[in-house]
Design an enzyme around this catalytic site. Structure first.
Site, short mmCIF file in Angstrom:
data_model
loop_
_atom_site.label_atom_id
_atom_site.label_comp_id
_atom_site.label_asym_id
_atom_site.label_seq_id
_atom_site.Cartn_x
_atom_site.Cartn_y
_atom_site.Cartn_z
N HIS A 1 42.83 49.86 45.98
CA HIS A 1 43.22 51.09 46.68
C HIS A 1 42.40 52.28 46.22
O HIS A 1 41.90 53.05 47.02
CB HIS A 1 44.70 51.43 46.39
N ASP B 1 47.72 55.67 50.96
CA ASP B 1 47.58 54.24 51.22
C ASP B 1 48.95 53.69 51.66
O ASP B 1 49.97 54.36 51.51
CB ASP B 1 47.02 53.51 49.99
N GLN C 1 30.21 45.89 40.11
CA GLN C 1 29.97 45.03 41.27
C GLN C 1 28.99 45.61 42.28
O GLN C 1 28.16 44.90 42.84
CB GLN C 1 31.31 44.71 41.95
N HIS D 1 36.53 36.30 46.09
CA HIS D 1 37.94 36.02 46.41
C HIS D 1 38.32 36.61 47.77
O HIS D 1 39.45 36.48 48.20
CB HIS D 1 38.85 36.56 45.31
N GLU E 1 31.63 45.31 50.83
CA GLU E 1 30.47 45.60 49.97
C GLU E 1 29.39 44.54 50.19
O GLU E 1 28.20 44.85 50.25
CB GLU E 1 30.91 45.65 48.50
N GLN F 1 43.86 37.39 51.60
CA GLN F 1 42.48 36.91 51.44
C GLN F 1 42.17 35.68 52.27
O GLN F 1 41.03 35.47 52.68
CB GLN F 1 42.20 36.66 49.95
N1 UDP Z 1 35.28 45.40 41.25
C1 UDP Z 1 34.28 45.72 40.35
N2 UDP Z 1 34.04 44.85 39.32
C2 UDP Z 1 34.72 43.70 39.16
C3 UDP Z 1 35.73 43.36 40.09
C4 UDP Z 1 35.97 44.23 41.14
O1 UDP Z 1 33.64 46.76 40.47
O2 UDP Z 1 34.44 42.97 38.20
C5 UDP Z 1 35.55 46.34 42.38
C6 UDP Z 1 34.94 45.81 43.67
O3 UDP Z 1 33.62 46.28 43.81
C7 UDP Z 1 35.90 46.34 44.71
C8 UDP Z 1 37.23 46.45 44.00
O4 UDP Z 1 36.94 46.42 42.60
O5 UDP Z 1 35.49 47.63 45.15
C9 UDP Z 1 38.15 45.27 44.30
O6 UDP Z 1 38.67 45.39 45.56
P1 UDP Z 1 38.91 44.14 46.52
O7 UDP Z 1 39.56 44.67 47.76
O8 UDP Z 1 37.67 43.39 46.70
O9 UDP Z 1 39.88 43.19 45.74
P2 UDP Z 1 41.23 43.39 44.89
O10 UDP Z 1 40.78 43.62 43.52
O11 UDP Z 1 41.98 44.55 45.49
O12 UDP Z 1 41.90 42.07 45.07
#
Ligand code: UDP
Ligand code: UDP
Length: 474
Positions: free
Chosen positions: A23, A119, A355, A370, A378, A395
């Site tokens: 979020h 959100d 990431q 995932h 991204e 997912q």
């Molecule tokens: N992220 C990151 N490093 C990590 C894991 C996740 O920067 O090791 C960031 C990723 O780039 C994304 C967010 O955390 O912007 C995760 O959001 P996403 O909707 O993909 O998955 P969630 O974590 O909500 O299941």
């Protein structure tokens, strides 16, 4: 928390975010866009998590945030007496959000605010308010797909049709005007009746900002405009403003030498040769699956970056907000010898990687993901083909969309198996880096990368945001 004198001439938008990187990341990025490109003043109200996550703190405390973006932590609520460890993730999140939101009406009263963007989780908690507590135009930034939004609108109807357990639904959920959703993609504790408060509140908002664009989800977006079901609810205006993703990478945390090492290692790898493996901010694998993944990566012979976490069994309490913060030396849970054997070929990063910096790196050939909505966007924005490894929430829906659109390949769990075996992992990793199918997927992702860029540049956020200026006489 009083008015900001210098900013009087700018329209003032309040952005409200519940905890969790899924979020906070897109809402903060939306806030930055409003400030940097559209001339707004934004107050970003962050709801503190049960325990602060280092990644989240890093993001919200960044010295690089623009001056007209004020990050304000809502006071930490005293929720420990209401939170129990046996509560599910969703219930815990609801408790934390509801408590913190008591501080929203006083903030809105003390400041002149032209629009509020929240959100969906925060919105669901708005039932604690009286009608005049939140009188500013309220918008939702829905941080997932149009398909999930459509399903969310449909859930009250489904709830009336299906008495009792949703497992009674025979095969698929048929949201009018949308592609049927196979039931195995949906049933879990989030897409259950716990989401109904969001469904019931959504029609009351002034508009819904969606992190998607026409070419990514044409069928569902059209159905919002044309299908009698949605016209009758009626749903509020839907604005596909995506893709909103991080654009300017935060420099890796200074203290994090592992992140700096990672980027300099990537700099030395050939173009399009490395598979990036990450399960989002909260995903953990079982010990058995961790071993299979290690073996599959090793035997593929391909270069990799793996953001590894201790096996799920080690984190049985399942602290959702912090699942990504357990920095434990991977040597304690990976098979002995794995790191020696893969030295120079693969990097294992503990818990959290930068990431966006990784995905934009020219050495990256594929992303085993995932399928969280932000990760998927991204990957598209940087033109990286995916290996779809859905785990929880919506997912599986996201993964299906990626496969149907030719943007990802999905490793299969063998007949009667609980985990994806090493040979299947070896196969898909090779395929994505050097196989013919990998090349096809790459060119397809690049088409969508271009489409994402066109959508980003077409100013749909500016259209809705300018209404807020007009409505406030600016
Ligand atoms: N992220 C990151 N490093 C990590 C894991 C996740 O920067 O090791 C960031 C990723 O780039 C994304 C967010 O955390 O912007 C995760 O959001 P996403 O909707 O993909 O998955 P969630 O974590 O909500 O299941
Ligand atoms: N169902 C559903 N989504 C829909 C329509 C129906 O999940 O859009 C459920 C419905 O509640 C029932 C099952 O799917 O549990 C079968 O519904 P259908 O109308 O196809 O069959 P029938 O009404 O003939 O049993």
């Amino acid at each position: 928390m009083g008015d900001h004198g210098d900013d009087d001439k700018k329209a003032h938008v309040v952005v409200l975010a519940s905890p969790g990187m899924g979020h906070v990341t897109p809402l903060l990025e939306l806030a930055k866009t409003l400030v940097l490109h559209l001339g707004f003043h934004v107050s970003f109200l962050a709801i503190p998590a049960e325990e602060a996550s280092p990644a989240q703190i890093h993001l919200l405390r960044s010295p690089n945030l623009p001056p007209d973006l004020h990050v304000i932590d809502l006071p930490r609520a005293h929720v420990s007496s209401t939170l129990r460890h046996d509560m599910g993730v969703f219930s815990r999140l609801c408790v934390v959000v509801r408590e913190a939101l008591r501080f929203l009406p006083p903030f809105l009263n003390q400041n002149s605010v032209n629009a509020l963007i929240t959100d969906p989780f925060c919105l669901a908690a708005f039932d604690i308010f009286d009608d005049d507590d939140v009188s500013v135009p309220t918008y939702v930034f829905f941080t997932s797909s149009a398909s999930l939004l459509a399903l969310t609108f449909y859930l009250p109807t489904l709830d009336e049709m299906v008495v009792g357990d949703y497992s009674k639904i025979s095969d698929e959920v048929r949201v009018p005007g949308c592609k049927p959703l196979p039931v195995e993609d949906l049933i879990n504790d989030v897409l259950d009746r716990q989401v109904l408060p969001i469904s019931n509140r959504l029609p009351t908002v002034a508009g819904i900002l969606l992190n998607t664009w026409e070419e990514l989800e044409p069928v569902t977006l059209r159905s919002f405009r044309e299908t009698p079901f949605f016209l009758q609810i009626p749903i509020p205006p839907v604005y596909p403003i995506g893709p909103i993703t991080k654009r300017d990478p935060e420099p890796a945390v200074k203290s994090s030498t592992s992140h700096a090492n990672l980027i300099s290692w990537l700099d030395k790898q050939p173009s399009c040769s490395v598979v990036y493996v990450s399960f989002g901010s909260g995903g953990t694998l079982s010990a058995e699956q961790t071993n299979e993944l290690a073996r599959g990566l090793e035997l593929s012979g391909q270069r990799f970056v793996w953001v590894a976490r201790p096996p799920a069994e080690a984190n049985a309490s399942g602290n959702f907000f912090n699942a990504g913060d357990e920095v434990e030396d991977p040597a304690t849970y990976l098979e002995q010898g794995f790191r020696d054997r893969t030295e120079g070929v693969g990097m294992v990063i503990s818990s959290w990687a930068p990431q966006e910096e990784v995905l934009r790196h020219p050495s990256i050939a594929g992303f085993l993901t995932h399928c969280g909505w932000n990760s998927l966007l991204e990957s598209i924005v940087y033109g990286v083909p995916m290996i779809a490894w859905p785990m929880y929430n919506e997912q599986r829906m996201n993964a299906r969309m990626l496969i149907e659109m030719g943007l990802a390949v999905k490793p299969e769990v063998g007949e009667g198996k609980r985990v994806v075996g090493w040979s299947e992992i070896e196969k898909v990793v090779r395929m994505i880096v050097e196989g013919e199918q990998g090349m096809l997927i790459r060119s397809r992702v690049r088409e969508f990368q271009n489409s994402a860029l066109r959508a980003f540049n077409n100013g749909s956020l500016a259209c809705v945001a300018n209404q807020w200026k007009v409505e406030s006489g600016l």
